[in-house]
Enzyme design. Structure first.
Site, PDB file in Angstrom:
ATOM      1  N   ASN A  13       0.413  -0.927  -0.060  1.00 11.33           N
ATOM      2  CA  ASN A  13       0.016  -0.419   0.151  1.00 11.33           C
ATOM      3  C   ASN A  13       0.827   1.120   0.427  1.00 11.33           C
ATOM      4  O   ASN A  13       1.426   1.628   1.039  1.00 11.33           O
ATOM      5  CB  ASN A  13      -0.864  -0.080   1.395  1.00 11.33           C
ATOM      6  N   LYS A  15      -0.097   4.222  -0.682  1.00 10.47           N
ATOM      7  CA  LYS A  15      -0.113   5.463   0.369  1.00 10.47           C
ATOM      8  C   LYS A  15      -0.045   6.733  -0.758  1.00 10.47           C
ATOM      9  O   LYS A  15      -0.316   6.684  -2.103  1.00 10.47           O
ATOM     10  CB  LYS A  15       0.236   5.705   1.870  1.00 10.47           C
ATOM     11  N   HIS A  99      -9.725   1.451   5.240  1.00 12.56           N
ATOM     12  CA  HIS A  99      -7.996   1.331   5.670  1.00 12.56           C
ATOM     13  C   HIS A  99      -7.980   2.938   6.786  1.00 12.56           C
ATOM     14  O   HIS A  99      -9.027   3.707   6.852  1.00 12.56           O
ATOM     15  CB  HIS A  99      -7.295   1.967   4.370  1.00 12.56           C
ATOM     16  N   GLU A 101      -6.440   4.527   7.748  1.00  5.13           N
ATOM     17  CA  GLU A 101      -6.160   6.125   7.829  1.00  5.13           C
ATOM     18  C   GLU A 101      -7.810   6.862   6.875  1.00  5.13           C
ATOM     19  O   GLU A 101      -8.229   7.820   6.818  1.00  5.13           O
ATOM     20  CB  GLU A 101      -5.154   7.010   6.544  1.00  5.13           C
ATOM     21  N   GLU A 171      -5.219  -4.755  10.709  1.00  3.82           N
ATOM     22  CA  GLU A 171      -4.202  -3.528  10.743  1.00  3.82           C
ATOM     23  C   GLU A 171      -4.665  -3.062  12.230  1.00  3.82           C
ATOM     24  O   GLU A 171      -5.511  -1.881  12.290  1.00  3.82           O
ATOM     25  CB  GLU A 171      -4.438  -2.650   9.706  1.00  3.82           C
ATOM     26  N   GLY A 177       2.380   2.413  10.786  1.00  7.57           N
ATOM     27  CA  GLY A 177       3.368   3.394  10.694  1.00  7.57           C
ATOM     28  C   GLY A 177       4.332   4.073  11.638  1.00  7.57           C
ATOM     29  O   GLY A 177       4.149   5.039  11.842  1.00  7.57           O
ATOM     30  N   SER A 217       3.268  -1.779   9.965  1.00  4.86           N
ATOM     31  CA  SER A 217       5.054  -2.242  10.433  1.00  4.86           C
ATOM     32  C   SER A 217       5.866  -2.650  10.238  1.00  4.86           C
ATOM     33  O   SER A 217       6.310  -3.797  10.988  1.00  4.86           O
ATOM     34  CB  SER A 217       5.018  -1.631  11.873  1.00  4.86           C
ATOM     35  N   GLY A 239       4.970   1.112   4.039  1.00  6.41           N
ATOM     36  CA  GLY A 239       6.147   1.753   4.174  1.00  6.41           C
ATOM     37  C   GLY A 239       7.683   1.055   3.368  1.00  6.41           C
ATOM     38  O   GLY A 239       8.172   1.343   2.646  1.00  6.41           O
TER      39      GLY A 239
HETATM   40  P1  PGA Z   1       2.682   0.421   7.863  1.00  3.13           P
HETATM   41  O1  PGA Z   1       1.546   0.973   6.994  1.00  3.13           O
HETATM   42  O2  PGA Z   1       3.376  -0.851   6.822  1.00  3.13           O
HETATM   43  O3  PGA Z   1       3.667   1.623   6.857  1.00  3.13           O
HETATM   44  O4  PGA Z   1       2.565   0.163   8.907  1.00  3.13           O
HETATM   45  C1  PGA Z   1       0.866  -0.968   7.311  1.00  3.13           C
HETATM   46  C2  PGA Z   1      -0.835   0.215   6.329  1.00  3.13           C
HETATM   47  O5  PGA Z   1      -0.920   1.173   6.770  1.00  3.13           O
HETATM   48  O6  PGA Z   1      -1.132  -0.245   5.097  1.00  3.13           O
END
Ligand code: PGA
Length: 259
Positions: A13, A15, A99, A101, A171, A177, A217, A239
């Site tokens: 992903n 983003k 998601h 976010e 998640e 993140g 993460s 990330g």
């Molecule tokens: P992250 O994000 O691996 O940067 O923690 C995961 C996600 O939001 O799908």
């Protein structure tokens, strides 16, 4: 009855990262490096603007594309929104829905998730439906209650066939993140709970077939321990999917033992 093996599934992903030019460069390098990795569904989710270019660059490879969101109407006066059929036409097979976010920054509710999941299926896309609790909710001991509500409301009305095709991403919001990953035991416990609910509410077979991804993460250093959990079928990687080498290594570590 023995359960059919679920194909591991790893999605990156991105983003709001990467231009069209950066996307094409990444996909060309990435497809060459993962071309011999069999037995894993490999998916990239670039921003809308780069989706079509990514699909072209990934043509005739083992890399599929996902959009990061969709709107549930087919077309109309919905400034700024993108529909399932548009995403399908751009070359994606999957779409991320709900998601955290989207939920926390843009107000997506469980009901919006339900409508988006339905619209994705209607457009011939496979939804990757995200669920997960906040740190507060975990510390209050409400994790399972929150997951139950998100499953019940967000996936309401799905047929057995749709549920079997669906991908669910667990998640925990506190792990996204932040560099703070759920321990393999915490992830495994949540996944086993989710699997149990899916079996209970949609039937044993579709509940067993649905792939459950862990997200939050995920990196090269922790993927092996996470994927080793019985009900963890893959990962949704933020990330660490932005660098070709890291993401290739994560995908590679999700290969089934036999391959
Ligand atoms: P992250 O994000 O691996 O940067 O923690 C995961 C996600 O939001 O799908």
């Amino acid at each position: 009855m023995s359960t059919p093996a679920r194909t591991p599934f790893v999605a990156g992903n991105w983003k709001m990262y990467k231009t069209v030019a950066e996307t094409v460069k990444y996909v060309k390098e990435f497809r060459a490096r993962v071309k011999d990795i069999g037995g894993v569904d490999i998916v990239l989710a670039p921003p809308f603007t780069a989706l079509h270019a990514a699909a072209e660059a990934a043509r005739a490879s083992n890399v599929a594309l996902a959009a990061q969101d969709l709107y549930w109407q087919r077309e109309g006066a919905f400034t700024g929104e993108v529909s399932g059929p548009m995403i399908r036409e751009a070359g994606a097979e999957y779409v991320i829905v709900g998601h955290s976010e989207r939920r926390t920054l843009f107000g997506d509710t469980d009901d919006a998730v339900r409508q988006k999941v339905g619209a994705a299926f209607a457009a011939g896309l496979t939804p990757i439906a995200c669920i997960g609790e906040t740190l507060d909710q975990r510390e209050r001991g409400d994790t399972f209650e929150v997951l139950d509500r998100q499953i019940r409301l967000g996936l309401d009305g799905l047929t057995s066939d749709q549920l079997a095709q669906l991908v669910v991403a667990y998640e925990p919001i506190w792990a996204i993140g932040t560099g703070r990953t759920a321990t393999p035991e915490q992830a495994g416990e949540a996944h086993t709970h989710i699997r149990g609910r899916l079996r209970q509410w949609f039937g044993a077979e579709p509940g067993e077939a649905c792939r459950l991804l862990y997200g939050g993460s995920v990196k090269v250093a922790n993927i092996a321990d996470l994927i080793a959990q019985t009900d963890v079928d893959g990962a949704l990687v933020g990330g660490a999917s932005l660098e070709v080498a890291d993401f290739c290594e994560i995908v590679s570590r999700c290969r089934p033992a036999a391959v």
